[in-house]
Scaffold this motif. Structure first.
Motif, mmCIF file in Angstrom:
data_model
loop_
_atom_site.group_PDB
_atom_site.id
_atom_site.type_symbol
_atom_site.label_atom_id
_atom_site.label_comp_id
_atom_site.label_asym_id
_atom_site.label_seq_id
_atom_site.Cartn_x
_atom_site.Cartn_y
_atom_site.Cartn_z
ATOM 1 N N ALA A 68 0.835 -1.201 0.000
ATOM 2 C CA ALA A 68 0.000 0.000 0.000
ATOM 3 C C ALA A 68 0.870 1.252 0.000
ATOM 4 C CB ALA A 68 -0.922 -0.009 1.213
ATOM 5 N N VAL A 69 1.967 1.190 0.792
ATOM 6 C CA VAL A 69 2.873 2.345 0.861
ATOM 7 C C VAL A 69 3.484 2.599 -0.521
ATOM 8 C CG1 VAL A 69 5.072 3.159 1.829
ATOM 9 C CG2 VAL A 69 3.395 2.068 3.308
ATOM 10 N N ASP A 70 3.894 1.501 -1.191
ATOM 11 C CA ASP A 70 4.487 1.626 -2.530
ATOM 12 C C ASP A 70 3.493 2.225 -3.523
ATOM 13 O OD1 ASP A 70 6.857 0.651 -1.711
ATOM 14 O OD2 ASP A 70 6.899 -1.105 -3.018
ATOM 15 N N ALA A 71 2.229 1.744 -3.420
ATOM 16 C CA ALA A 71 1.206 2.257 -4.339
ATOM 17 C C ALA A 71 0.995 3.748 -4.083
ATOM 18 C CB ALA A 71 -0.091 1.495 -4.143
ATOM 19 N N ARG A 72 0.973 4.123 -2.783
ATOM 20 C CA ARG A 72 0.796 5.538 -2.440
ATOM 21 C C ARG A 72 1.981 6.347 -2.953
ATOM 22 N NH1 ARG A 72 -1.851 8.552 1.168
ATOM 23 N NH2 ARG A 72 -2.916 6.744 2.018
ATOM 24 N N TYR A 73 3.167 5.711 -2.831
ATOM 25 C CA TYR A 73 4.363 6.409 -3.282
ATOM 26 C C TYR A 73 4.317 6.632 -4.798
ATOM 27 C CZ TYR A 73 9.055 7.131 -4.862
ATOM 28 O OH TYR A 73 10.147 7.637 -5.495
ATOM 29 N N GLY A 74 3.893 5.601 -5.512
ATOM 30 C CA GLY A 74 3.833 5.708 -6.972
ATOM 31 C C GLY A 74 2.875 6.798 -7.410
ATOM 32 N N THR B 51 -8.378 11.154 -13.125
ATOM 33 C CA THR B 51 -8.056 10.895 -11.720
ATOM 34 C C THR B 51 -7.571 9.466 -11.582
ATOM 35 O OG1 THR B 51 -10.328 10.275 -11.321
ATOM 36 C CG2 THR B 51 -9.726 12.515 -10.708
ATOM 37 N N LYS B 52 -6.629 9.294 -10.703
ATOM 38 C CA LYS B 52 -6.142 7.943 -10.422
ATOM 39 C C LYS B 52 -6.121 7.817 -8.905
ATOM 40 C CE LYS B 52 -2.605 4.849 -12.149
ATOM 41 N NZ LYS B 52 -1.309 4.767 -12.797
ATOM 42 N N ASP B 53 -6.873 6.861 -8.371
ATOM 43 C CA ASP B 53 -6.901 6.732 -6.917
ATOM 44 C C ASP B 53 -6.091 5.529 -6.473
ATOM 45 O OD1 ASP B 53 -8.843 4.333 -6.417
ATOM 46 O OD2 ASP B 53 -9.778 5.582 -7.979
ATOM 47 N N ILE B 54 -5.743 5.519 -5.189
ATOM 48 C CA ILE B 54 -4.833 4.487 -4.671
ATOM 49 C C ILE B 54 -5.475 3.098 -4.715
ATOM 50 C CG2 ILE B 54 -5.463 4.828 -2.234
ATOM 51 C CD1 ILE B 54 -2.376 4.480 -1.731
ATOM 52 N N ASP B 55 -6.808 3.039 -4.510
ATOM 53 C CA ASP B 55 -7.489 1.734 -4.556
ATOM 54 C C ASP B 55 -7.298 1.098 -5.931
ATOM 55 O OD1 ASP B 55 -8.354 2.382 -2.051
ATOM 56 O OD2 ASP B 55 -10.305 3.140 -2.721
ATOM 57 N N THR B 56 -7.518 1.910 -6.956
ATOM 58 C CA THR B 56 -7.375 1.401 -8.323
ATOM 59 C C THR B 56 -5.906 1.141 -8.637
ATOM 60 O OG1 THR B 56 -9.117 2.999 -8.772
ATOM 61 C CG2 THR B 56 -8.257 1.799 -10.658
ATOM 62 N N ALA B 57 -5.027 2.007 -8.096
ATOM 63 C CA ALA B 57 -3.590 1.865 -8.384
ATOM 64 C C ALA B 57 -3.063 0.527 -7.881
ATOM 65 C CB ALA B 57 -2.811 2.998 -7.738
ATOM 66 N N ILE B 58 -3.521 0.086 -6.689
ATOM 67 C CA ILE B 58 -3.050 -1.193 -6.130
ATOM 68 C C ILE B 58 -3.495 -2.329 -7.054
ATOM 69 C CG2 ILE B 58 -3.325 -2.819 -4.225
ATOM 70 C CD1 ILE B 58 -3.460 -0.405 -2.351
ATOM 71 N N LEU B 59 -4.749 -2.244 -7.493
ATOM 72 C CA LEU B 59 -5.275 -3.292 -8.370
ATOM 73 C C LEU B 59 -4.583 -3.290 -9.731
ATOM 74 C CD1 LEU B 59 -9.081 -2.961 -7.676
ATOM 75 C CD2 LEU B 59 -7.560 -4.755 -6.863
ATOM 76 N N ALA B 60 -4.167 -2.069 -10.144
ATOM 77 C CA ALA B 60 -3.597 -1.945 -11.490
ATOM 78 C C ALA B 60 -2.158 -2.430 -11.580
ATOM 79 C CB ALA B 60 -3.663 -0.495 -11.944
ATOM 80 N N LEU B 61 -1.536 -2.681 -10.401
ATOM 81 C CA LEU B 61 -0.144 -3.112 -10.439
ATOM 82 C C LEU B 61 -0.085 -4.566 -10.885
ATOM 83 C CD1 LEU B 61 1.060 -1.502 -7.099
ATOM 84 C CD2 LEU B 61 1.690 -0.790 -9.381
ATOM 85 N N GLY B 62 -0.549 -4.759 -12.097
ATOM 86 C CA GLY B 62 -0.764 -6.102 -12.609
ATOM 87 C C GLY B 62 0.462 -6.976 -12.715
ATOM 88 N N ASN B 63 1.485 -6.487 -13.321
ATOM 89 C CA ASN B 63 2.632 -7.358 -13.555
ATOM 90 C C ASN B 63 3.780 -7.041 -12.611
ATOM 91 O OD1 ASN B 63 3.330 -4.935 -14.573
ATOM 92 N ND2 ASN B 63 4.240 -5.720 -16.464
ATOM 93 N N SER B 64 3.460 -6.322 -11.556
ATOM 94 C CA SER B 64 4.527 -5.954 -10.643
ATOM 95 C C SER B 64 4.638 -6.983 -9.526
ATOM 96 C CB SER B 64 4.226 -4.578 -10.069
ATOM 97 O OG SER B 64 4.884 -4.417 -8.861
ATOM 98 N N MET B 65 5.795 -7.013 -8.888
ATOM 99 C CA MET B 65 5.994 -7.921 -7.759
ATOM 100 C C MET B 65 4.994 -7.656 -6.655
ATOM 101 S SD MET B 65 8.144 -10.206 -7.855
ATOM 102 C CE MET B 65 8.535 -10.522 -6.153
ATOM 103 N N THR B 66 4.611 -6.374 -6.532
ATOM 104 C CA THR B 66 3.716 -6.035 -5.439
ATOM 105 C C THR B 66 2.326 -6.634 -5.640
ATOM 106 O OG1 THR B 66 3.360 -3.983 -6.595
ATOM 107 C CG2 THR B 66 4.823 -3.905 -4.712
ATOM 108 N N SER B 67 2.059 -7.169 -6.823
ATOM 109 C CA SER B 67 0.739 -7.750 -7.041
ATOM 110 C C SER B 67 0.723 -9.233 -6.681
ATOM 111 C CB SER B 67 0.335 -7.589 -8.503
ATOM 112 O OG SER B 67 1.123 -8.441 -9.301
ATOM 113 N N LEU B 68 1.857 -9.770 -6.275
ATOM 114 C CA LEU B 68 1.925 -11.204 -5.971
ATOM 115 C C LEU B 68 0.985 -11.555 -4.839
ATOM 116 C CD1 LEU B 68 5.706 -12.006 -6.076
ATOM 117 C CD2 LEU B 68 3.940 -12.724 -7.654
ATOM 118 N N ASN B 69 0.366 -12.711 -4.998
ATOM 119 C CA ASN B 69 -0.585 -13.142 -3.979
ATOM 120 C C ASN B 69 0.152 -13.834 -2.849
ATOM 121 O OD1 ASN B 69 -2.718 -13.996 -2.526
ATOM 122 N ND2 ASN B 69 -3.582 -15.312 -4.108
#
Lengths: 225, 905
Positions: free
Chosen positions: B558-564, B753-771
């Motif tokens: 979440a912090v990374d998404a906020r940072y991005g 507009t780009k919000d953090i909720d959508t940004a987290i979901l959008a990190l599709g191919n990033s490591m941060t999206s790993l389950n």
């Protein structure tokens, strides 16, 4: 007037072995009087140990009854039966069956703990019993540090822990050399004669059986007349 | 009787032993295969997510002025992998205008597309009109800015035409989904995305009939003094779509597969074409990410596998007594060692086969839990073929090591030894005699030291190298974990004997005098107790460390998404006519749910001879809206850094990289040249700034070279009060506020507009999206099972080993309840010691995991975040497992045939 402590009526026991029903006991009737020393003898496989196990409530008969001081042993639930064993019966086994991680004194103390005997009473009674079996100096030894004869003495002391009405001994000398076996028999005779402890002993040895007041001969699951 | 029949009988006759071992094996193979399947499924999902946004898989571009693209197209269409090929021509126009008005746009692009193109790729969204009518289609921006509708006429101005080309508008297109059309091709900016708002789309028929010749071959002016007309050089492309379902699931293999087609085409038409491989490009990032994922999953999951394998071995070791008797009996009856080995070998193989197959089913089951039933559909099973093979071999090897090798060792002993009942173990265990605890801790130390001196935990470029480095590094925490557990248990074995009084007192308080007796027995069996504590504490520490790492990871995600993003919402207003000034912040502030707003201007300025990004901010409002992290600043204090910037009007925060490159320190002057908006010739204004701090990272700038200065000074120097974007902190759910902003302000001003909720979901191919949460849940489930099973095996083996003792206890009058108290005393002792030791090691290991894997985060975590709730739940589950194991052992005790047990020699 006779005082029967333990009585069996028409005891039978059968169990399956390789698909065949084996009759271990076929209608055994006997009575043990207080203060008596009875030897149960017979050839291997005649049902001696099975009879002793059923008399002590360690095994259920297929049919028949066992009365301990007039009470039907098998009419009780497991918990009550454990209590009856604890308070009225002492066991001595051929292979001693001591608790390996407890010292001689602790092994003797164990049944007292089960009976909730107060600690101070336990301590003095343990000392007294070990003295009686001649092992006062081995109180803190673990079973592994004792000889076979000493282990059996500890087992006898343990059997006496809750002042039982009767001691059931299943070939108590079976794992001992003849000299040690003689010592153990002397100890049991002493307990019977001096302390009036009732004894039932299963044995192969005619010499040991000769020490008893009477011998019951078992053959093919039946008492020989 | 054949060996196979005998082996099967042997397996079935020793049901307790077979089932105990099978359970351990199923657990080990299940966890191992589960992790491998998880990696496979994750790789597949990451590949699919990465390629999903790719609309045009390849752009085959002609390098010739007048190309013949037909042979190229024919060749492409002959490839099985290719589904559709669409020709495209791209030309430039100077402006669009309304025929009877002076209103005109800036320059734009003209695209020649077949009507089928719109359906083939779907990236160009038809807003109104149709694509087949004769006429032109124009972009939404052109329609909006010129106020044109379908049916109106539009004038397209070209340098090559004396008069504008006028045509009827037949449709309005939204081209925002077709970014691939706006990638620069000129050598200076090749590959850069340069959106062009004013676009026209025409059919090949119109192009050929009206525009192709005049634009590419304009007439030579009759007046020799007239300026010569430069012919257009349109770009000829073929846009290729492929069948994504034919791609390998592994992104590296998929990349190679896709690139093979590119190389084959370029080889076939040397010097004629150049291929932009959008599909391969999209896989590049995910290739690295999958590598990381593999590493991470192995890093986190392998201790669990080792534990499950150890549990199998532990179970077999505890049940060696009956096996020795069996072998002794066979030897006594005349069986040769070779015959015994063959029979036992077949029995081991049968168990291995059954256990491995069951384990694989369990592994697939856990994968289904996370990825749904589609993950194990017959079509998807090919994904796991290699993992199935690995898990299968692992199952066979494990069984060989755990069951077959001990049999061989046993056969070397004397028959008389084998017939004996297992003796009371007095010798120290192997690990204690060989000081394995000290050895593993030293190895862990060496690995950590080597990793640190080698620059930390990071994978190299090449896959092979990365994996070998990964395994090497992941062994560090593994050895630390094993070493700590063994060392603590060595200390425990000693302290249990010395701390006998304490344990006895505690157990007396809980279980009365019987507990006291049990305590005496326990303290004399410290080694056996310690071996159970080892397995339970290892499992527990594994669960705890994993929880800590995953919790920290989720928070940092979440912090990374906020940072991005910079804040809860990033609002970008369309450039050009609608671009807003700082005053727009007031309008934003009026929207319910907006807590703070800060304007940010971003532009390119020269530092020395190199262009750098410079951000202009208002430190006060930026602090409120963006809430910068302390770790973003070299001084570790965000508030102080912002205050320092606010206090010096010409102050500047210099990025660490830039400060290193130019040897800039706090207080040093920094001279930059900012662009001047009134200058159209690209002239710049020299500005003297003063470094007031060093900044490690800035939202959207990463850790590259950049500068952050005060916005008022930037605006006064550049004479430009327009703002690039606004950062908004919300007091309501960010997504809801973003919708509100669109619904209110968005109707007046075109904005994004780009919000953090959508940004987290959008990190599709990033490591941060790993389950990782999913993996963590599975592994925690396994650790609870291992703990319960470990305790159950310990208690059951205790009952088995000490059956005669328990029989004697019952014979001398012990009730089931009373003997149960002894079991509970042992279980509680093992459980509590394991909880203490496991928690301690778990915390240390969790810290090591977080510290080693800091490289995964853009904003490194300051420390580990402890998930108290999850840990509490884990402890409860452990206690529940302990209770179940003890109750189960108690039931076994109640069913014991006392007379039979006591008679056995």
């Amino acid at each position: 007037m006779t005082n029967i402590i333990l009585e069996t009526k028409n005891l039978t026991k059968s169990y399956p072995l390789n698909g065949v029903e084996v009759q271990a006991l076929r209608g055994v009737n006997l009575g043990i009087e207080s203060g008596e020393f009875v030897a149960i003898v017979g050839p291997s496989g005649c049902g001696k140990s099975t009879l002793l196990s059923i008399m002590g409530g360690l095994m259920f008969p297929t049919s028949g009854q066992i009365f301990l001081e007039g009470e039907d042993l098998n009419a009780h639930k497991e918990r009550e039966k454990a209590q009856l064993r604890r308070d009225h019966i002492g066991y001595v086994f051929q292979s001693f069956n001591l608790l390996a991680d407890l010292t001689a004194a602790e092994n003797v103390e164990f049944p007292m703990v089960l009976a909730n005997m107060p600690e101070s009473e336990r301590r003095s009674w343990v000392q007294e019993l070990l003295k009686r079996v001649g092992l006062s100096d081995k109180a803190d030894h673990l079973p592994d540090e004792l000889s076979g004869g000493q282990k059996q003495r500890v087992a006898i002391a343990r059997a006496l822990a809750n002042r039982p009405d009767i001691i059931l001994a299943d070939e108590p000398t079976g794992n001992l050399d003849s000299a040690t076996a003689a010592e153990i028999i002397d100890l049991l005779i002493g307990l019977n004669r001096k302390d009036s402890v009732t004894l039932v002993m299963v044995t192969h040895s005619p010499d040991d059986a000769a020490s008893a007041h009477r011998s019951i001969h078992l053959r093919d699951g039946q008492i020989e007349n | 009787m054949s060996y196979l029949t005998y082996a099967l009988q042997l397996t079935l006759r020793n049901r307790r032993r077979t089932l105990t071992y099978l359970f351990g094996l199923v657990l080990a193979v299940g966890l191992f295969s589960g992790i491998l399947f998880f990696v496979d499924a994750s790789a597949n999902k990451m590949t699919q997510t990465a390629i999903a946004p790719v609309v045009v898989d390849m752009q085959v571009r002609s390098t010739l002025a007048h190309p013949d693209m037909v042979p190229v197209r024919t060749s492409l269409e002959g490839e099985a992998f290719v589904t559709h090929v669409e020709p495209v021509v791209i030309a430039d126009f100077t402006s669009l205008s309304v025929p009877i008005s002076n209103q005109a746009t800036t320059a734009g692009k003209l695209f020649v597309l077949q009507p089928s193109y719109y359906d083939s790729f779907g990236a160009l969204k038809l807003l109104s009109g149709d694509v087949t009518s004769p006429g032109v289609l124009i972009s939404q921006a052109a329609a909006n800015d010129l106020g044109l509708l379908v049916g109106d006429s539009i004038a397209i101005n070209f340098d090559q035409l004396a008069t504008p080309y006028i045509s009827k508008i037949t449709g309005i297109i939204d081209p925002t989904g077709a970014s691939f059309l706006f990638i620069a091709t000129d050598p200076a900016h090749e590959g850069e995305y340069t959106p062009i708002p004013y676009d026209v789309f025409v059919s090949p028929t119109l192009w050929e009939s009206d525009l192709a010749v005049p634009l590419t071959n304009p007439p030579v002016p009759t007046d020799p003094n007239a300026k010569p007309i430069v012919a257009q050089k349109p770009l000829y492309e073929l846009h290729v779509g492929t069948d994504h379902s034919l791609l390998p699931s592994d992104p590296t293999k998929a990349g190679i597969f896709v690139d093979t087609l590119r190389r084959s085409m370029e080889k076939q038409f040397p010097g004629e074409i150049k291929i932009v491989n959008n599909l391969a490009d999209s896989l590049k990032q995910v290739q690295k990410d999958v590598l990381w994922a593999k590493l991470l999953f192995l890093f986190l999951g392998m201790p669990g596998v080792a534990l499950a394998a150890y549990l199998s071995k532990y179970a077999t070791d505890l049940l060696t007594g009956p096996q020795r008797q069996e072998i002794g009996l066979l030897r006594a009856r005349g069986a040769t060692p070779r015959q015994i080995i063959r029979a036992m070998g077949i029995a081991s193989f049968v168990i291995a086969l059954v256990g491995t197959v069951l384990g694989l089913i369990v592994g697939l089951g856990t994968t289904t839990l996370l990825f749904g039933t589609s993950a194990i559909a017959p079509a998807a099973l090919g994904l796991y073929s290699r993992s199935i093979l690995y898990a299968f071999v692992a199952g066979l090897l494990l069984t060989g090591a755990a069951t077959f090798l001990p049999i061989r060792a046993t056969l070397r002993q004397e028959i008389t030894h084998e017939r004996r009942q297992a003796e009371h173990e007095t010798k120290s265990p192997f690990w204690a005699r060989t000081y394995l605890d000290v050895v593993t801790l030293v190895i862990a130390g060496v690995i950590f030291w080597t990793t640190r001196t080698g620059g930390g935990f990071k994978p190299a470029g090449a896959e092979g190298a990365s994996l070998s480095l990964g395994f090497f590094v992941f062994l560090g925490p593994f050895f630390l974990w094993v070493g700590l557990a063994l060392l603590l248990n060595r200390l425990l074995a000693g302290s249990v004997s010395h701390g006998a009084g304490v344990i006895q007192k505690i157990l007396r308080r809980v279980f009365g005098d019987l507990g006291y007796m049990a305590g005496r027995s326990i303290t004399r069996r410290a080694q056996k107790i310690a071996s159970a504590v080892i397995i339970v504490s290892l499992a527990l520490s594994f669960g705890i460390s994993l929880s800590i790492f995953i919790h920290t990871y989720q928070i940092q995600k979440a912090v990374d998404a906020r940072y991005g993003l910079g804040s809860d919402i990033k609002l970008t207003v369309a450039s050009g006519l609608h671009q807003q000034t700082t005053d727009f912040a007031k309008d934003i502030n009026r929207i319910p749910g907006v807590a703070a707003v800060s304007p940010v201007e971003s532009l390119q300025a020269y530092v020395g001879s190199i262009q750098q990004t410079v951000f202009g901010i208002n430190p006060q409002s930026y602090t409120l809206a963006a809430g910068p992290a302390d770790s973003s600043f070299a001084n570790g204090n965000a508030a102080q850094a912002m205050l320092d910037l606010a206090n010096v009007p010409n102050g500047v925060l210099v990025s660490q990289q830039l400060a290193d490159a130019y040897s800039i320190g706090v207080g040093d002057p920094v001279i930059i040249r900012l662009p001047h908006t009134t200058n159209t010739g690209g002239l710049t204004v020299e500005t003297r700034l003063q470094a007031v701090g060093i900044i490690n990272s800035f939202p959207s700038a990463g850790s590259d070279t950049f500068l952050v200065m005060n916005l008022p000074l930037m605006q006064s120097v550049t004479r430009n009060d327009k703002i690039s974007y606004f950062l908004i902190r919300t007091s309501d759910a960010p997504h809801d506020v973003a919708v509100r902003l669109q619904d209110t302000l968005g109707t007046q001003v075109p904005m994004k507009t780009k919000d953090i909720d959508t940004a987290i979901l959008a990190l599709g191919n990033s490591m941060t999206s790993l389950n990782l949460q999913g993996l963590g849940s599975i592994e925690q489930g396994y650790s609870v099972i291992i703990i319960s099973l470990g305790l159950a095996i310990f208690l059951l083996s205790m009952i088995y080993e000490r059956a005669k003792e328990f029989g004697a206890m019952r014979a001398v009058g012990g009730s089931i309840t009373q003997i149960g108290r002894i079991l509970w005393s042992e279980s509680l002792t093992v459980g509590m010691l394991s909880l203490l030791i496991g928690s301690f090691i778990g915390l240390i290991l969790g810290g090591v995991f977080v510290s080693l894997l800091k490289v995964l985060y853009t904003i490194p975590p300051a420390g580990m975040s402890i998930p108290w709730g999850a840990l509490f739940a884990l402890m409860l589950l452990v206690l529940l497992g302990m209770a179940l194991a003890t109750s189960f052992a108690n039931r076994r005790l109640a069913r014991m045939e006392i007379a039979q047990v006591l008679r056995e020699l």
